[in-house]
Enzyme design. Sequence first.
Site, PDB file in Angstrom:
ATOM      1  N   ASN A 104       0.795  -1.223   0.000  1.00 14.06           N
ATOM      2  CA  ASN A 104       0.000   0.000   0.000  1.00 14.06           C
ATOM      3  C   ASN A 104       0.828   1.275   0.000  1.00 14.06           C
ATOM      4  O   ASN A 104       0.427   2.281  -0.555  1.00 14.06           O
ATOM      5  CB  ASN A 104      -0.919  -0.010   1.215  1.00 14.06           C
ATOM      6  CG  ASN A 104      -1.800   1.210   1.290  1.00 14.06           C
ATOM      7  OD1 ASN A 104      -2.639   1.425   0.413  1.00 14.06           O
ATOM      8  ND2 ASN A 104      -1.588   2.047   2.287  1.00 14.06           N
ATOM      9  N   HIS A 105       1.992   1.197   0.660  1.00  9.95           N
ATOM     10  CA  HIS A 105       2.765   2.430   0.850  1.00  9.95           C
ATOM     11  C   HIS A 105       4.255   2.125   0.906  1.00  9.95           C
ATOM     12  O   HIS A 105       4.649   0.976   1.103  1.00  9.95           O
ATOM     13  CB  HIS A 105       2.349   3.100   2.154  1.00  9.95           C
ATOM     14  CG  HIS A 105       2.238   2.143   3.298  1.00  9.95           C
ATOM     15  ND1 HIS A 105       1.058   1.505   3.644  1.00  9.95           N
ATOM     16  CD2 HIS A 105       3.161   1.631   4.150  1.00  9.95           C
ATOM     17  CE1 HIS A 105       1.261   0.694   4.655  1.00  9.95           C
ATOM     18  NE2 HIS A 105       2.537   0.740   4.992  1.00  9.95           N
ATOM     19  N   GLN A 170       4.764   7.486   5.594  1.00 11.82           N
ATOM     20  CA  GLN A 170       4.449   6.332   4.738  1.00 11.82           C
ATOM     21  C   GLN A 170       3.474   6.722   3.629  1.00 11.82           C
ATOM     22  O   GLN A 170       2.282   6.385   3.693  1.00 11.82           O
ATOM     23  CB  GLN A 170       3.819   5.214   5.562  1.00 11.82           C
ATOM     24  CG  GLN A 170       4.776   4.506   6.491  1.00 11.82           C
ATOM     25  CD  GLN A 170       4.054   3.674   7.537  1.00 11.82           C
ATOM     26  OE1 GLN A 170       3.246   4.210   8.289  1.00 11.82           O
ATOM     27  NE2 GLN A 170       4.325   2.392   7.591  1.00 11.82           N
ATOM     28  N   ASP A 172       1.170   6.689   0.506  1.00 13.25           N
ATOM     29  CA  ASP A 172       0.516   5.585  -0.218  1.00 13.25           C
ATOM     30  C   ASP A 172       0.957   5.568  -1.680  1.00 13.25           C
ATOM     31  O   ASP A 172       1.031   6.627  -2.320  1.00 13.25           O
ATOM     32  CB  ASP A 172      -1.014   5.772  -0.202  1.00 13.25           C
ATOM     33  CG  ASP A 172      -1.660   5.130   1.010  1.00 13.25           C
ATOM     34  OD1 ASP A 172      -1.031   5.152   2.090  1.00 13.25           O
ATOM     35  OD2 ASP A 172      -2.800   4.627   0.878  1.00 13.25           O
ATOM     36  N   ARG A 200       2.619 -12.402   3.455  1.00 11.80           N
ATOM     37  CA  ARG A 200       1.532 -11.821   4.239  1.00 11.80           C
ATOM     38  C   ARG A 200       1.380 -10.420   3.639  1.00 11.80           C
ATOM     39  O   ARG A 200       2.253  -9.566   3.780  1.00 11.80           O
ATOM     40  CB  ARG A 200       1.910 -11.754   5.714  1.00 11.80           C
ATOM     41  CG  ARG A 200       0.864 -11.036   6.586  1.00 11.80           C
ATOM     42  CD  ARG A 200       1.509  -9.915   7.349  1.00 11.80           C
ATOM     43  NE  ARG A 200       0.640  -9.288   8.328  1.00 11.80           N
ATOM     44  CZ  ARG A 200       0.639  -7.972   8.522  1.00 11.80           C
ATOM     45  NH1 ARG A 200       1.402  -7.165   7.820  1.00 11.80           N
ATOM     46  NH2 ARG A 200      -0.135  -7.457   9.451  1.00 11.80           N
ATOM     47  N   ASP A 202       0.331  -6.917   3.421  1.00  8.01           N
ATOM     48  CA  ASP A 202       0.002  -5.939   4.457  1.00  8.01           C
ATOM     49  C   ASP A 202      -1.053  -4.937   3.966  1.00  8.01           C
ATOM     50  O   ASP A 202      -1.004  -4.478   2.821  1.00  8.01           O
ATOM     51  CB  ASP A 202       1.306  -5.182   4.791  1.00  8.01           C
ATOM     52  CG  ASP A 202       1.140  -4.161   5.896  1.00  8.01           C
ATOM     53  OD1 ASP A 202       0.909  -4.568   7.044  1.00  8.01           O
ATOM     54  OD2 ASP A 202       1.243  -2.948   5.612  1.00  8.01           O
ATOM     55  N   TYR A 206      -6.629  -0.948   1.306  1.00  5.80           N
ATOM     56  CA  TYR A 206      -6.497   0.486   1.015  1.00  5.80           C
ATOM     57  C   TYR A 206      -5.793   0.816  -0.299  1.00  5.80           C
ATOM     58  O   TYR A 206      -5.359   1.955  -0.500  1.00  5.80           O
ATOM     59  CB  TYR A 206      -5.730   1.161   2.167  1.00  5.80           C
ATOM     60  CG  TYR A 206      -6.122   0.649   3.527  1.00  5.80           C
ATOM     61  CD1 TYR A 206      -7.387   0.909   4.048  1.00  5.80           C
ATOM     62  CD2 TYR A 206      -5.250  -0.128   4.286  1.00  5.80           C
ATOM     63  CE1 TYR A 206      -7.771   0.409   5.281  1.00  5.80           C
ATOM     64  CE2 TYR A 206      -5.628  -0.629   5.531  1.00  5.80           C
ATOM     65  CZ  TYR A 206      -6.885  -0.358   6.016  1.00  5.80           C
ATOM     66  OH  TYR A 206      -7.256  -0.863   7.233  1.00  5.80           O
ATOM     67  N   LEU A 207      -5.648  -0.157  -1.201  1.00  3.36           N
ATOM     68  CA  LEU A 207      -4.813   0.082  -2.380  1.00  3.36           C
ATOM     69  C   LEU A 207      -5.344   1.186  -3.293  1.00  3.36           C
ATOM     70  O   LEU A 207      -4.588   1.978  -3.824  1.00  3.36           O
ATOM     71  CB  LEU A 207      -4.651  -1.204  -3.203  1.00  3.36           C
ATOM     72  CG  LEU A 207      -4.022  -2.409  -2.494  1.00  3.36           C
ATOM     73  CD1 LEU A 207      -3.713  -3.514  -3.489  1.00  3.36           C
ATOM     74  CD2 LEU A 207      -2.758  -2.030  -1.733  1.00  3.36           C
ATOM     75  N   GLU A 244      -4.019  -9.451   4.944  1.00  4.13           N
ATOM     76  CA  GLU A 244      -4.241  -8.707   6.174  1.00  4.13           C
ATOM     77  C   GLU A 244      -5.289  -7.639   5.904  1.00  4.13           C
ATOM     78  O   GLU A 244      -4.993  -6.574   5.370  1.00  4.13           O
ATOM     79  CB  GLU A 244      -2.965  -8.034   6.686  1.00  4.13           C
ATOM     80  CG  GLU A 244      -3.156  -7.529   8.105  1.00  4.13           C
ATOM     81  CD  GLU A 244      -2.731  -6.091   8.384  1.00  4.13           C
ATOM     82  OE1 GLU A 244      -2.831  -5.673   9.550  1.00  4.13           O
ATOM     83  OE2 GLU A 244      -2.332  -5.379   7.457  1.00  4.13           O
ATOM     84  N   HIS A 309       2.169  -8.257  16.556  1.00  6.20           N
ATOM     85  CA  HIS A 309       3.094  -7.153  16.839  1.00  6.20           C
ATOM     86  C   HIS A 309       2.384  -5.822  17.008  1.00  6.20           C
ATOM     87  O   HIS A 309       3.007  -4.840  17.384  1.00  6.20           O
ATOM     88  CB  HIS A 309       4.097  -7.059  15.699  1.00  6.20           C
ATOM     89  CG  HIS A 309       3.429  -6.733  14.387  1.00  6.20           C
ATOM     90  ND1 HIS A 309       2.497  -7.574  13.800  1.00  6.20           N
ATOM     91  CD2 HIS A 309       3.510  -5.649  13.585  1.00  6.20           C
ATOM     92  CE1 HIS A 309       2.068  -7.029  12.671  1.00  6.20           C
ATOM     93  NE2 HIS A 309       2.654  -5.856  12.518  1.00  6.20           N
TER      94      HIS A 309
HETATM   95  C1  BGC Z   1       0.890  -3.652  10.183  1.00 11.49           C
HETATM   96  C2  BGC Z   1       1.327  -2.543  11.088  1.00 11.49           C
HETATM   97  C3  BGC Z   1       1.787  -1.387  10.235  1.00 11.49           C
HETATM   98  C4  BGC Z   1       0.724  -0.992   9.198  1.00 11.49           C
HETATM   99  C5  BGC Z   1       1.275  -0.085   8.157  1.00 11.49           C
HETATM  100  C6  BGC Z   1      -0.258  -3.009   9.453  1.00 11.49           C
HETATM  101  O1  BGC Z   1      -1.383  -3.513   9.263  1.00 11.49           O
HETATM  102  O2  BGC Z   1       0.495  -4.803  10.872  1.00 11.49           O
HETATM  103  O3  BGC Z   1       2.328  -2.958  11.968  1.00 11.49           O
HETATM  104  O4  BGC Z   1       2.049  -0.291  11.065  1.00 11.49           O
HETATM  105  O5  BGC Z   1       0.244  -2.111   8.516  1.00 11.49           O
HETATM  106  O6  BGC Z   1       2.135  -0.774   7.308  1.00 11.49           O
END
Ligand code: BGC
Length: 534
Positions: A104-105, A170, A172, A200, A202, A206-207, A244, A309
Amino acid sequence: MIQDKLWYKDAVFYQVSVRAFKDSNGDGFGDLRGLQQKLDYLSLLGIDCIWLMPIYPSPLRDDGYDISDYCNVAALYGNLDDLKSLVGSAHALGIRIIMDLVLNHTSDEHAWFKASRSDRNSPYRDYYIWSDTDQKYRDARIIFLDTEDSNWTWDEKAGQYFWHRFYSSQPDLNFDSPAVQDEIFKVARFWLELGIDGFRADAVPYLFEREGTSCENLPETHAYLKRLRLFMEKEFPGRILLCEANQWPEDVRPYFGNGDEFQMGFHFPIMPRIFMSLKKGRADDLREILGRTPPIPEDCQWCIFLRNHDELTLEMVSPEERKWMWEQYAPEPGMKLNLGIRRRLAPLLDNDRRKIELINSMLFTLPGSPVLYYGDEIGMGDNLDLPDRNGVRTPMQWDDTPNAGFTAGKPFTEFVKGDLDYRHLNVKSQLLDQNSLFHGIKKMIGVRRQHPAFGRGEMQWVDTGNPAIAGYLRRYNRERILVLNNLSESQQNLTLPAEHQGSVVDLLSDDSQLIKSSLSLQPYAYLWLKYDNG
Ligand code: BGC
């Protein structure tokens, strides 16, 4: 390595922060060689797949989720040869490795962003989302509520605002740009050729952005992700994409497509409800969310987890439930973060061994593949003095020597303090003690691995006449396993319907017994019972 294309359905995943796991060169940061040294430990625990948190070069303003170079390893963690060597050793032990793919970013220190912000005519200008106004896409929510007050940030150099769903460091990527779409394919190919078993992915909801929408889960996003899957399926069959998307089950469902988008998706809403069920001593909320979870295509699989995390996210509960969860699990102000709770599993459960085991019993027996967060197998604590989510990202506690056997140098951060510090709680002592949490979790994983019903079977609630018992049957082919979890702090009696009585093996103790209509379970006790005629 077993070449079953559906390997992920039976797999137990283990999430690793490389930075916090094991330092091999004394610089105070965990690294890939350190992780490689600890593969035997992971193999002993019995996990099938490591999820590597981001190891890319990064200014680390979001712990590596802010990438400044997609096709390299951060020098702190080693180099590409170290990664190849890690993958080779893991595969030799039958362990797969997936890694974070942050689509995404990027970091604002990525060369694309530097070029983009400096020159309107640069071919990279279009890689990000620029605007003269910060009033576009007003219906998109802010995710990092504690740090950001807008999804737009003014950039002096560019003379425009740029769009970001997370930290303002970050930006996008602009997925409307065909060049960006291709770049991500190239990145994926790079790591798959190196031998990585999947990603995974991430923050995928939100793309794309479209005016008048929440800018989440848009059809354009699904179309792009389907192309990514198709490419992987054609060129790298057997490698996986794990989604995710912190969303309601009905909104995650489309990410599985017709079995042609993601193979796996995290089930976010089930997680807080597992914690709710334990605190309330009843399974109603869990039943409700599972009842609301649509079926997914045959080859797809949910991923379930207790902690990770990030903060224990409470985005997928009602405002009243969130308030209640905060009251119950985050009584002190420093424990809250954004819409969640920044605590580890053991302290959340009062470091009560019975509750920790019981919640893991649910993790390993509910439908989906379980993801363990490093350190939770020994009941590691957290450090609330550290800001943001860093309190749950402290170094792995290997032994009771100075710096926990994590590093010979100066550790990059503080350790857990107090009762759960490494002098009191560490891998070495738990390995020696057959009654430790480590051995309890190892047993559960071992039993799970021998019984496909857990990964592949259907689930049916069993009515025990007692709401404090979460009872369900897992069934696959002829295998039938009855799981009973006593969610309450007192002894509970239950009545089993006739169809669930019979002779069973208690899978965790290996005892055979005949279960009749009434049973009694100690506080927080759990049973995994396999029927003989299965
Ligand atoms: C990750 C986070 C991260 C965010 C932005 C998330 O969903 O699990 O740790 O801060 O994406 O990349």
